[in-house]
Design a protein around this motif. Sequence first.
Motif, PDB file in Angstrom:
ATOM      1  N   GLY A   7      53.692  42.496  17.008  1.00 20.43           N
ATOM      2  CA  GLY A   7      54.136  41.123  16.827  1.00 20.43           C
ATOM      3  C   GLY A   7      52.924  40.239  16.687  1.00 20.43           C
ATOM      4  O   GLY A   7      51.789  40.706  16.709  1.00 20.43           O
ATOM      5  N   VAL A   8      53.176  38.949  16.552  1.00 26.78           N
ATOM      6  CA  VAL A   8      52.059  38.019  16.440  1.00 26.78           C
ATOM      7  C   VAL A   8      51.204  38.087  17.687  1.00 26.78           C
ATOM      8  O   VAL A   8      50.003  37.991  17.615  1.00 26.78           O
ATOM      9  CB  VAL A   8      52.552  36.589  16.164  1.00 26.78           C
ATOM     10  N   GLY A   9      51.832  38.293  18.851  1.00 25.59           N
ATOM     11  CA  GLY A   9      51.063  38.507  20.066  1.00 25.59           C
ATOM     12  C   GLY A   9      51.124  37.369  21.041  1.00 25.59           C
ATOM     13  O   GLY A   9      51.969  36.487  20.934  1.00 25.59           O
ATOM     14  N   ASP A  10      50.241  37.421  21.974  1.00 31.38           N
ATOM     15  CA  ASP A  10      50.174  36.420  23.037  1.00 31.38           C
ATOM     16  C   ASP A  10      48.971  35.526  22.825  1.00 31.38           C
ATOM     17  O   ASP A  10      47.912  35.966  22.382  1.00 31.38           O
ATOM     18  CB  ASP A  10      50.023  37.095  24.403  1.00 31.38           C
ATOM     19  N   PRO A  17      57.512  36.559  21.893  1.00 27.09           N
ATOM     20  CA  PRO A  17      58.220  37.806  22.174  1.00 27.09           C
ATOM     21  C   PRO A  17      58.427  38.752  20.992  1.00 27.09           C
ATOM     22  O   PRO A  17      58.588  39.945  21.198  1.00 27.09           O
ATOM     23  CB  PRO A  17      59.568  37.344  22.720  1.00 27.09           C
ATOM     24  N   ALA A  18      58.489  38.280  19.771  1.00 27.25           N
ATOM     25  CA  ALA A  18      58.600  39.126  18.576  1.00 27.25           C
ATOM     26  C   ALA A  18      59.884  39.953  18.523  1.00 27.25           C
ATOM     27  O   ALA A  18      59.887  41.074  18.049  1.00 27.25           O
ATOM     28  CB  ALA A  18      57.370  40.019  18.428  1.00 27.25           C
ATOM     29  N   ALA A  19      60.990  39.394  18.973  1.00 27.62           N
ATOM     30  CA  ALA A  19      62.261  40.123  18.944  1.00 27.62           C
ATOM     31  C   ALA A  19      62.723  40.377  17.513  1.00 27.62           C
ATOM     32  O   ALA A  19      63.039  41.509  17.139  1.00 27.62           O
ATOM     33  CB  ALA A  19      63.324  39.353  19.717  1.00 27.62           C
ATOM     34  N   HIS A 146      57.648  34.232  14.857  1.00 29.01           N
ATOM     35  CA  HIS A 146      56.251  33.846  15.079  1.00 29.01           C
ATOM     36  C   HIS A 146      56.144  32.653  16.025  1.00 29.01           C
ATOM     37  O   HIS A 146      55.238  31.837  15.894  1.00 29.01           O
ATOM     38  CB  HIS A 146      55.529  33.537  13.763  1.00 29.01           C
ATOM     39  N   SER A 147      57.095  32.560  16.948  1.00 29.40           N
ATOM     40  CA  SER A 147      57.059  31.463  17.914  1.00 29.40           C
ATOM     41  C   SER A 147      57.667  31.944  19.232  1.00 29.40           C
ATOM     42  O   SER A 147      58.270  33.019  19.281  1.00 29.40           O
ATOM     43  CB  SER A 147      57.853  30.260  17.387  1.00 29.40           C
ATOM     44  N   PRO A 148      57.565  31.148  20.288  1.00 23.22           N
ATOM     45  CA  PRO A 148      58.196  31.533  21.560  1.00 23.22           C
ATOM     46  C   PRO A 148      59.724  31.630  21.461  1.00 23.22           C
ATOM     47  O   PRO A 148      60.368  32.202  22.331  1.00 23.22           O
ATOM     48  CB  PRO A 148      57.791  30.405  22.514  1.00 23.22           C
TER      49      PRO A 148
END
Length: 189
Positions: A7-10, A17-19, A146-148
């Motif tokens: 995912g994009v990551g932390d 979260p990249a669900a 790409h977001s929370p």
Amino acid sequence: MTAHYDGVGDHPGLRLPAASDNATGVAVVLETARILAAGLPAGVGLSVALLDGEEVGALGSAHHATQLRAEGAAPLVINVDGAGRLDGAATVEAGGPAHRLLALLDQAGRHTAVHLAAGPVASDNRRYGGAGLAAVGIGAGMGGYHSPADTPDKVDPATLAAIARLVVATAHLAGTTPARLSSSIGDRR
């Protein structure tokens, strides 16, 4: 079948979260592989590649595509990049010599009642197409990727099932002879 698991990551203090992008793609590929392992049509093989590095230049698929070309392989590549929410139609982007694969996907879409629309799927499919392999990217993402906001509670289970049915149907149609496929597509128009 391919999907990226990165995912994009932390970022410090911010969880992404990249669900939808792309846990859903991985889930579809794994479930599709489970279903197809029970019996593919004669002459149809199955290979699964779960890739990393998509979010940083599609590095995993670039490496894998190079390996496939060096081995002389010419697979039909279906890359699932997001199956979070089907909003009218799944987006499809083709690359490489994908005419036959697009015809299979079109027929599978009609059979499974999954509407398809041409559009950008900026993912690993581009690396396979760029390597001269027949490739399609399928996307049914959702707002907030790409977001929370890309959280599991926003993923639509019906979308996961629909995209899996589409990929399974495409694989089964790949075992159909080209003459029969052309006739079948011609009958539907």
